[in-house]
Design a protein around this motif. Structure first.
Motif, PDB file in Angstrom:
ATOM      1  N   MET A 190      11.655  21.790 -19.091  1.00  0.00           N
ATOM      2  CA  MET A 190      10.957  21.769 -17.822  1.00  0.00           C
ATOM      3  C   MET A 190       9.686  20.950 -17.925  1.00  0.00           C
ATOM      4  O   MET A 190       9.181  20.675 -19.013  1.00  0.00           O
ATOM      5  N   ALA A 191       9.150  20.536 -16.803  1.00  0.00           N
ATOM      6  CA  ALA A 191       7.884  19.814 -16.775  1.00  0.00           C
ATOM      7  C   ALA A 191       6.730  20.824 -16.816  1.00  0.00           C
ATOM      8  O   ALA A 191       6.904  21.965 -17.239  1.00  0.00           O
ATOM      9  N   ASP A 192       5.557  20.416 -16.388  1.00  0.00           N
ATOM     10  CA  ASP A 192       4.373  21.271 -16.396  1.00  0.00           C
ATOM     11  C   ASP A 192       4.666  22.557 -15.615  1.00  0.00           C
ATOM     12  O   ASP A 192       4.980  22.505 -14.427  1.00  0.00           O
ATOM     13  N   PRO A 193       4.573  23.737 -16.247  1.00  0.00           N
ATOM     14  CA  PRO A 193       4.911  24.978 -15.539  1.00  0.00           C
ATOM     15  C   PRO A 193       4.008  25.261 -14.342  1.00  0.00           C
ATOM     16  O   PRO A 193       4.377  26.045 -13.472  1.00  0.00           O
ATOM     17  N   LYS A 194       2.847  24.623 -14.280  1.00  0.00           N
ATOM     18  CA  LYS A 194       1.950  24.807 -13.134  1.00  0.00           C
ATOM     19  C   LYS A 194       1.800  23.517 -12.334  1.00  0.00           C
ATOM     20  O   LYS A 194       0.933  23.421 -11.473  1.00  0.00           O
ATOM     21  N   GLY A 195       2.658  22.543 -12.641  1.00  0.00           N
ATOM     22  CA  GLY A 195       2.517  21.247 -11.994  1.00  0.00           C
ATOM     23  C   GLY A 195       2.628  21.315 -10.485  1.00  0.00           C
ATOM     24  O   GLY A 195       1.846  20.682  -9.760  1.00  0.00           O
ATOM     25  N   PHE A 196       3.594  22.068  -9.975  1.00  0.00           N
ATOM     26  CA  PHE A 196       3.794  22.110  -8.528  1.00  0.00           C
ATOM     27  C   PHE A 196       2.671  22.862  -7.823  1.00  0.00           C
ATOM     28  O   PHE A 196       2.504  22.742  -6.608  1.00  0.00           O
ATOM     29  N   LEU A 197       1.868  23.624  -8.605  1.00  0.00           N
ATOM     30  CA  LEU A 197       0.701  24.293  -8.040  1.00  0.00           C
ATOM     31  C   LEU A 197      -0.526  23.389  -8.081  1.00  0.00           C
ATOM     32  O   LEU A 197      -1.350  23.395  -7.162  1.00  0.00           O
ATOM     33  N   ASN A 198      -0.643  22.611  -9.142  1.00  0.00           N
ATOM     34  CA  ASN A 198      -1.811  21.747  -9.313  1.00  0.00           C
ATOM     35  C   ASN A 198      -1.687  20.425  -8.571  1.00  0.00           C
ATOM     36  O   ASN A 198      -2.697  19.843  -8.157  1.00  0.00           O
ATOM     37  N   VAL A 199      -0.450  19.926  -8.414  1.00  0.00           N
ATOM     38  CA  VAL A 199      -0.222  18.656  -7.717  1.00  0.00           C
ATOM     39  C   VAL A 199       0.650  18.965  -6.503  1.00  0.00           C
ATOM     40  O   VAL A 199       1.867  18.988  -6.583  1.00  0.00           O
ATOM     41  N   ARG A 200       0.024  19.196  -5.392  1.00  0.00           N
ATOM     42  CA  ARG A 200       0.762  19.636  -4.207  1.00  0.00           C
ATOM     43  C   ARG A 200       1.181  18.469  -3.311  1.00  0.00           C
ATOM     44  O   ARG A 200       2.049  18.633  -2.449  1.00  0.00           O
ATOM     45  N   SER A 201       0.569  17.318  -3.494  1.00  0.00           N
ATOM     46  CA  SER A 201       0.879  16.191  -2.609  1.00  0.00           C
ATOM     47  C   SER A 201       1.966  15.307  -3.212  1.00  0.00           C
ATOM     48  O   SER A 201       1.996  15.073  -4.420  1.00  0.00           O
ATOM     49  N   ARG A 202       2.831  14.834  -2.358  1.00  0.00           N
ATOM     50  CA  ARG A 202       3.913  13.915  -2.732  1.00  0.00           C
ATOM     51  C   ARG A 202       3.386  12.491  -2.576  1.00  0.00           C
ATOM     52  O   ARG A 202       2.952  12.099  -1.489  1.00  0.00           O
ATOM     53  N   GLU A 203       3.433  11.702  -3.633  1.00  0.00           N
ATOM     54  CA  GLU A 203       2.880  10.352  -3.595  1.00  0.00           C
ATOM     55  C   GLU A 203       3.956   9.344  -3.967  1.00  0.00           C
ATOM     56  O   GLU A 203       4.624   9.462  -4.992  1.00  0.00           O
ATOM     57  N   LEU A 204       4.112   8.336  -3.104  1.00  0.00           N
ATOM     58  CA  LEU A 204       5.092   7.274  -3.298  1.00  0.00           C
ATOM     59  C   LEU A 204       4.394   5.921  -3.298  1.00  0.00           C
ATOM     60  O   LEU A 204       3.274   5.793  -2.781  1.00  0.00           O
ATOM     61  N   PRO A 205       5.022   4.896  -3.861  1.00  0.00           N
ATOM     62  CA  PRO A 205       4.417   3.561  -3.822  1.00  0.00           C
ATOM     63  C   PRO A 205       4.242   3.087  -2.386  1.00  0.00           C
ATOM     64  O   PRO A 205       5.115   3.312  -1.535  1.00  0.00           O
ATOM     65  N   ALA A 206       3.136   2.453  -2.115  1.00  0.00           N
ATOM     66  CA  ALA A 206       2.903   1.909  -0.777  1.00  0.00           C
ATOM     67  C   ALA A 206       3.747   0.669  -0.573  1.00  0.00           C
ATOM     68  O   ALA A 206       3.998  -0.101  -1.501  1.00  0.00           O
ATOM     69  N   HIS A 207       4.237   0.504   0.653  1.00  0.00           N
ATOM     70  CA  HIS A 207       4.927  -0.728   1.006  1.00  0.00           C
ATOM     71  C   HIS A 207       3.914  -1.863   1.123  1.00  0.00           C
ATOM     72  O   HIS A 207       2.768  -1.648   1.508  1.00  0.00           O
ATOM     73  N   ARG A 208       4.340  -3.052   0.783  1.00  0.00           N
ATOM     74  CA  ARG A 208       3.469  -4.203   0.972  1.00  0.00           C
ATOM     75  C   ARG A 208       3.169  -4.375   2.457  1.00  0.00           C
ATOM     76  O   ARG A 208       3.962  -3.973   3.319  1.00  0.00           O
ATOM     77  N   PRO A 209       2.032  -4.970   2.806  1.00  0.00           N
ATOM     78  CA  PRO A 209       1.693  -5.150   4.228  1.00  0.00           C
ATOM     79  C   PRO A 209       2.803  -5.887   4.972  1.00  0.00           C
ATOM     80  O   PRO A 209       3.434  -6.801   4.432  1.00  0.00           O
ATOM     81  N   VAL A 210       3.022  -5.488   6.225  1.00  0.00           N
ATOM     82  CA  VAL A 210       4.121  -6.044   7.008  1.00  0.00           C
ATOM     83  C   VAL A 210       4.005  -7.557   7.128  1.00  0.00           C
ATOM     84  O   VAL A 210       4.989  -8.288   6.939  1.00  0.00           O
TER      85      VAL A 210
END
Length: 485
Positions: free
Chosen positions: A1-21
């Motif tokens: 398993m990953a960090d047992p408290k990871g989902f508590l400490n990192v609550r935000s979902r972060e994805l790569p930003a799209h390049r400007p349109v």
């Protein structure tokens, strides 16, 4: 398993930003940027210690997602790739193109945003290539058996790689001038740069898979010749017959199937000066069909300088949040905004085309539309809602109706059902001994992840047919069977 408290400490979902349109509309490079590895590891830490990891159920390949999330969290990228490759031959493809049903099944998604599984998968794969961890797996010995794979899309490539690694001599036949199937020409560069495809093909060639491009099997090589020359044949020819629009004016110039348009557009981008290019520049473009293929047409037309782009969908707009009828962990049909939709164009729902009007030269000029609604389970036209919109280029992206039956399918004598799919049994075999089916040709139009999963399973069945046993993994073969070689 990953960090047992990871989902508590990192609550935000972060994805790569799209390049400007405005930047990405000026080229055909992939639209999204990359997250630093440290941030990807942080996102992987959100993977929970699930008692039952439903993401396994959501993935047709049976990817052991928590395992490679753990390795990613620790920064063990080579180990993460090894665990990923154990179930998926081409994670760099699925990481870019799969709609990620695994994320819909993520347990964290019950009350938070799910883990960014697809982006982690792509990062693991791309990092593996950068670090030199992806190398040819050459078989120690050859079995002496020969297999022909017809079609080089994701299903055909998965079959070929698995059987080559098992020691069989595999020849892949492709009608286009280069292997890859729809990955080559049906998927635009801005979603899958062809260098990503080519590096995997180079690995397969180094392993011993033989590719024969520009071969129209069924014309230059007949079904009878295939059966005489190879010990087994796998049909991975896709579901390539596009659904047509049966309305007055369909015969006018300027109306094309979406895949035809995407194919010549990609060939043009890749430098083919002889292709019969279909340009959207300065035109009012109408895309009929609101799925992924239609979205790809939108992005391509905008890059070509279309005057306007309108997407028509006969069904109502999908819900923006998971409805009660699609509870977790099912894969819900939700409204989504693709990168192409971010770039421009208009999306119109509950609308049907009833007529196409041309100009004096026989070219399309207008579409006559009507609103539709559901009555007693059927779509009916709304009285008094007819209207016209300008259209100098119309692209039909309404899905596919089945395999091309004329040619190879007829020559082999395999059975085709009422939905245009080649009939097969629980072990992927047709009624013709030694002939198997993988991917959309037998399943019907579906996802890339299903194509790869079926390719792996078909490879195991073919291996067992040839040798009487197999050690190849088979993610979705219903049951074992003994074949006579």
């Amino acid at each position: 398993m990953a960090d047992p408290k990871g989902f508590l400490n990192v609550r935000s979902r972060e994805l790569p930003a799209h390049r400007p349109v405005n930047e990405r509309l000026g080229d055909y490079a992939e639209v999204h940027g990359l997250l630093p590895l440290a941030l990807v590891s942080k996102q992987a830490s959100r993977c929970m210690d699930c008692g039952t990891p439903f993401c396994h159920m959501g993935c047709p390949l049976g990817n052991v997602i928590p395992d490679w999330n753990t390795h990613s969290w620790r920064g063990d990228w080579a180990d993460a790739l090894e665990r990923l490759h154990a179930t998926n031959n081409f994670p760099e493809f699925t990481g870019r193109l799969c709609p990620a049903p695994c994320e819909s099944a993520c347990v964290l998604g019950i009350n938070q945003e799910p883990v960014t599984i697809r982006n982690i998968e792509q990062t693991v794969a791309d990092t593996g290539w950068e670090l030199g961890s992806v190398t040819p797996q050459i078989p120690l010995r050859l079995t002496g058996h020969t297999v022909a794979v017809i079609g080089s899309g994701p299903a055909g490539l998965a079959v070929a790689q698995q059987l080559t690694r098992a020691g069989h001599t595999v020849a892949v036949f492709e009608r286009d001038d280069a292997p890859g199937g729809l990955l080559r020409y049906g998927i635009p560069q801005f979603k899958l740069e062809k260098s990503v495809l080519d590096r995997r093909l180079d690995q397969m060639k180094a392993e011993g898979t033989r590719f024969h491009s520009s071969v129209d099997v069924g014309v230059e090589l007949t079904g009878e010749q295939l059966l005489e020359s190879f010990d087994a044949v796998v049909l991975a020819i896709g579901s390539r017959v596009g659904r047509d629009l049966n309305v007055p004016g369909r015969q006018l110039n300027g109306i094309h199937q979406a895949v035809e348009y995407l194919t010549v557009s990609t060939q043009h981008v890749l430098g083919d000066e002889d292709v019969d290019f279909i340009s959207a520049e300065g035109k009012n473009v109408v895309v009929i069909g609101g799925g992924d293929t239609g979205s790809d047409c939108v992005g391509t037309a905008l890059r070509q300088g279309a005057k306007s782009v309108t997407s028509l969908e006969i069904m109502p707009e999908l819900p923006h949040e998971r409805p009660a009828s699609d509870p977790w962990p099912t894969f819900p049909r939700l409204f989504k905004v693709s990168s192409s939709h971010e770039e421009g164009g208009e999306r119109v729902y509950s609308t049907s085309t009833v007529e196409i009007i041309g100009d004096d030269q026989g070219n399309v000029g207008k579409l006559v539309l009507t609103d539709v609604c559901m009555e007693n389970g059927r779509l009916v036209n709304v009285e008094g809602s007819q209207r016209e919109i300008p259209a100098e280029l119309v692209l039909l992206a309404m899905g596919f109706t089945g395999v091309e039956e004329v040619g190879l399918v007829d020559q082999l004598g395999v059975e085709v059902d009422g939905r245009g799919r080649i009939v097969r049994d629980d072990h992927w075999a047709t009624s013709v001994p030694g002939v198997f089916v993988a991917g959309d040709a037998g399943r019907g139009q579906s996802l890339i992840v299903w194509a790869i999963a079926e390719g792996r399973s078909v490879a195991a069945s073919v291996d067992e047919y040839l040798r009487g046993r197999t050690s190849l993994p088979a993610p979705i073969v219903p049951s074992a069977v003994q074949f006579r070689p």
